[in-house]
Write a protein that holds these residues in place. Structure first.
Motif, PDB file in Angstrom:
ATOM      1  N   ALA A 240     -13.834  16.219  -0.203  1.00 14.74           N
ATOM      2  CA  ALA A 240     -14.309  16.628   0.279  1.00 14.74           C
ATOM      3  C   ALA A 240     -14.875  17.669   0.877  1.00 14.74           C
ATOM      4  O   ALA A 240     -15.945  18.763   1.321  1.00 14.74           O
ATOM      5  CB  ALA A 240     -13.936  16.212   0.883  1.00 14.74           C
ATOM      6  N   ALA A 241     -13.814  18.829  -0.253  1.00 12.34           N
ATOM      7  CA  ALA A 241     -13.884  19.743   0.340  1.00 12.34           C
ATOM      8  C   ALA A 241     -13.006  21.070  -0.219  1.00 12.34           C
ATOM      9  O   ALA A 241     -11.716  21.129  -0.070  1.00 12.34           O
ATOM     10  CB  ALA A 241     -13.895  19.921   1.673  1.00 12.34           C
ATOM     11  N   ILE A 242     -13.655  22.265  -0.530  1.00 19.42           N
ATOM     12  CA  ILE A 242     -12.635  23.135  -1.167  1.00 19.42           C
ATOM     13  C   ILE A 242     -12.773  23.721  -0.341  1.00 19.42           C
ATOM     14  O   ILE A 242     -14.074  24.710   0.346  1.00 19.42           O
ATOM     15  CB  ILE A 242     -13.493  23.907  -2.525  1.00 19.42           C
ATOM     16  CG1 ILE A 242     -13.827  22.490  -3.808  1.00 19.42           C
ATOM     17  CG2 ILE A 242     -12.841  24.955  -3.237  1.00 19.42           C
ATOM     18  CD1 ILE A 242     -14.765  22.891  -4.764  1.00 19.42           C
ATOM     19  N   VAL A 243     -11.554  24.561   0.281  1.00 19.08           N
ATOM     20  CA  VAL A 243     -11.583  25.915   1.186  1.00 19.08           C
ATOM     21  C   VAL A 243     -10.673  26.577   0.645  1.00 19.08           C
ATOM     22  O   VAL A 243     -10.295  26.774  -0.373  1.00 19.08           O
ATOM     23  CB  VAL A 243     -10.887  24.666   2.610  1.00 19.08           C
ATOM     24  CG1 VAL A 243     -11.077  23.663   3.118  1.00 19.08           C
ATOM     25  CG2 VAL A 243      -9.251  24.394   2.151  1.00 19.08           C
ATOM     26  N   ASP A 244     -10.825  27.993   1.632  1.00 20.21           N
ATOM     27  CA  ASP A 244      -9.579  28.653   1.626  1.00 20.21           C
ATOM     28  C   ASP A 244      -9.915  29.863  -0.030  1.00 20.21           C
ATOM     29  O   ASP A 244      -9.432  29.224  -0.480  1.00 20.21           O
ATOM     30  CB  ASP A 244      -8.022  27.972   1.287  1.00 20.21           C
ATOM     31  CG  ASP A 244      -7.289  28.095   2.182  1.00 20.21           C
ATOM     32  OD1 ASP A 244      -8.228  28.803   3.350  1.00 20.21           O
ATOM     33  OD2 ASP A 244      -6.395  28.150   1.962  1.00 20.21           O
ATOM     34  N   TRP A 245     -11.274  30.011   0.439  1.00 23.47           N
ATOM     35  CA  TRP A 245     -11.683  31.170  -0.550  1.00 23.47           C
ATOM     36  C   TRP A 245     -11.299  32.850  -0.452  1.00 23.47           C
ATOM     37  O   TRP A 245     -12.218  33.758  -1.100  1.00 23.47           O
ATOM     38  CB  TRP A 245     -13.116  31.087  -0.554  1.00 23.47           C
ATOM     39  CG  TRP A 245     -13.868  29.415  -0.703  1.00 23.47           C
ATOM     40  CD1 TRP A 245     -13.316  28.427  -0.109  1.00 23.47           C
ATOM     41  CD2 TRP A 245     -14.321  29.568  -1.835  1.00 23.47           C
ATOM     42  NE1 TRP A 245     -14.457  27.165  -0.454  1.00 23.47           N
ATOM     43  CE2 TRP A 245     -14.816  28.121  -2.334  1.00 23.47           C
ATOM     44  CE3 TRP A 245     -14.845  30.348  -3.440  1.00 23.47           C
ATOM     45  CZ2 TRP A 245     -15.437  27.480  -2.782  1.00 23.47           C
ATOM     46  CZ3 TRP A 245     -15.363  29.128  -4.218  1.00 23.47           C
ATOM     47  CH2 TRP A 245     -15.740  27.778  -4.081  1.00 23.47           C
ATOM     48  N   ASP A 246     -10.388  33.223  -0.176  1.00 28.03           N
ATOM     49  CA  ASP A 246      -9.572  34.406   0.132  1.00 28.03           C
ATOM     50  C   ASP A 246      -9.497  34.902  -1.463  1.00 28.03           C
ATOM     51  O   ASP A 246     -10.128  36.733  -1.206  1.00 28.03           O
ATOM     52  CB  ASP A 246      -8.387  33.986   0.711  1.00 28.03           C
ATOM     53  CG  ASP A 246      -8.530  33.674   2.206  1.00 28.03           C
ATOM     54  OD1 ASP A 246      -8.815  34.178   2.968  1.00 28.03           O
ATOM     55  OD2 ASP A 246      -7.855  32.676   2.021  1.00 28.03           O
ATOM     56  N   ARG A 247      -9.512  34.239  -2.460  1.00 27.29           N
ATOM     57  CA  ARG A 247      -9.459  35.162  -3.406  1.00 27.29           C
ATOM     58  C   ARG A 247     -10.507  34.779  -4.385  1.00 27.29           C
ATOM     59  O   ARG A 247     -10.365  34.972  -5.703  1.00 27.29           O
ATOM     60  CB  ARG A 247      -7.847  34.239  -4.373  1.00 27.29           C
ATOM     61  CG  ARG A 247      -6.801  34.416  -4.105  1.00 27.29           C
ATOM     62  CD  ARG A 247      -6.362  35.880  -3.952  1.00 27.29           C
ATOM     63  NE  ARG A 247      -4.727  36.076  -3.151  1.00 27.29           N
ATOM     64  CZ  ARG A 247      -4.213  37.366  -3.074  1.00 27.29           C
ATOM     65  NH1 ARG A 247      -4.494  38.512  -3.536  1.00 27.29           N
ATOM     66  NH2 ARG A 247      -3.475  36.891  -2.288  1.00 27.29           N
ATOM     67  N   LEU A 248     -11.532  34.500  -4.016  1.00 26.51           N
ATOM     68  CA  LEU A 248     -13.082  34.942  -4.556  1.00 26.51           C
ATOM     69  C   LEU A 248     -13.203  36.136  -5.391  1.00 26.51           C
ATOM     70  O   LEU A 248     -12.903  37.205  -4.950  1.00 26.51           O
ATOM     71  CB  LEU A 248     -14.107  34.430  -3.730  1.00 26.51           C
ATOM     72  CG  LEU A 248     -15.803  34.518  -3.844  1.00 26.51           C
ATOM     73  CD1 LEU A 248     -16.008  33.733  -4.881  1.00 26.51           C
ATOM     74  CD2 LEU A 248     -16.237  35.066  -2.697  1.00 26.51           C
ATOM     75  N   GLY A 249     -13.015  36.348  -6.336  1.00 30.52           N
ATOM     76  CA  GLY A 249     -13.300  37.151  -7.362  1.00 30.52           C
ATOM     77  C   GLY A 249     -13.535  37.333  -9.118  1.00 30.52           C
ATOM     78  O   GLY A 249     -14.345  35.909  -9.118  1.00 30.52           O
TER      79      GLY A 249
END
Length: 351
Positions: A240-249
């Protein structure tokens, strides 16, 4: 795996709900704001108002909590959502802003997603294939919305910390320091005994396999950066949802695929469910066009990473934070099992 060197401030500090909702006039008046227990690096709250339920995120991890970084994450999720990926982009306030800086901290308001977390043990073979396909779609879509990296791996450079492999000499020193801290811990308990046993065991394994240190890798593409069961919500059998994108890189994409599998499909005793790994890895390869050699190389690098990593013990003995203690038995056993079953694991990812 968390890479922060800081623990979170006291959870008793309430977020500035009134200030934030004045900016989000459409969200209604506050009724309740309850901390969400999951999450090691940042803080989340279930915010109920007269107009609905929302997820309020307080960004605290020093490495990713500045406004510019958070805005970049938000733009990425907005674009992924437009492509049909299951994400939950932030809600804009009355002036079109998605980040509010209050008291020196960044806050963002997201829609509340009803769903549950599922680990690999709760996924059917078809579910494992869907998981591999989903991560592959995320990786290919990120290249579209963020822009493909240049020949050096990234605009303006590569993520050196993510691409360099651990130096065993540094690991030996870290093991010695952790053993010292374990022995000094009082009162000594069964966790301390297991920790010292695993540290000594790992030192012997590392001495035996030090010559297998992989070379530095080049960052190959944009990744979520922290893809694991607590960052994926399911509604029934579907994500339903991928969350916590803080480490996008920008990091090697195939390594994220292997690292995620090592979290989703690890059993309590430290073994990987290799049948599920195979289904997942084949689906990922089909979705991205990655070949077996790329996954094999990634499996080798993640194995080495696990052999040299002690983040759960660093949290307990150096940061005096025990929230990761429950993960230690399986995580530490996995490194030993993976070393023993190295060729079989490699084939599961690459075959």
């Amino acid at each position: 795996m968390p890479r922060s060197s800081e623990t979170l401030p006291s959870p008793t500090v309430a977020p500035p709900v009134d200030v934030l909702l004045r900016r989000h006039r459409h969200a209604g008046e506050p009724l309740a704001c309850v901390p969400v227990t999951e999450g090691l690096l940042n803080r989340g709250f279930r915010l109920t108002t007269t107009r609905g339920t929302y997820f309020l995120k307080q960004h605290l991890d020093a490495a990713t909590a500045d406004r510019a970084t958070v805005v970049r994450q938000h733009r990425a999720t907005q674009r992924l959502h437009a492509l049909g990926l299951p994400v939950a982009p932030p809600l804009a306030d009355a002036r079109g802003r998605t980040v509010a800086v209050v008291g020196g901290h960044c806050y963002a308001l997201h829609p509340w997603v009803e769903g549950r977390h599922r680990d690999g043990g709760q996924l059917s073979t078809g579910g494992c294939r869907r998981l591999g396909t989903l991560l592959g779609q995320v990786h290919t879509a990120l290249d579209r919305v963020m822009g493909a990296p240049g020949p050096d791996g990234a605009p303006g450079g590569t993520d050196a910390d993510a691409c360099a492999s651990a130096d065993p000499q540094d690991t030996f020193r870290a093991i010695d320091e952790l053993i010292r801290l374990v022995r000094a811990h009082r009162p000594r308990d069964s966790f301390d005994a297991l920790a010292e046993h695993r540290l000594r065991e790992r030192r012997a394994l590392l001495a035996q396999h030090a010559h297998h240190r992989p070379p530095a890798a080049s960052a190959a593409g944009w990744v979520h950066g922290d893809f694991h069961p607590l960052n994926l919500l399911y509604r029934g059998a579907e994500p339903a949802a991928i969350v916590d994108w803080d480490r996008l890189g920008l990091r090697p994409r195939a390594e994220e695929a292997v690292r995620a599998a090592a979290i989703f499909f690890v059993r309590p005793g430290g073994e990987l469910a290799l049948g599920k790994v195979r289904a997942y890895a084949r689906a990922y390869r089909r979705a991205t066009g990655a070949d077996g050699a790329e996954l094999a190389a990634a499996a080798h690098r993640v194995w080495w990473e696990r052999l040299n990593d002690f983040w759960t013990l660093r949290w307990r003995y150096q940061l005096h934070d025990r929230r990761a203690d429950a993960q230690f038995p399986a995580v530490s056993a996995l490194a030993v099992w993976w070393t023993r079953e190295y060729e079989t694991v490699r084939e599961a990812f690459a075959g």
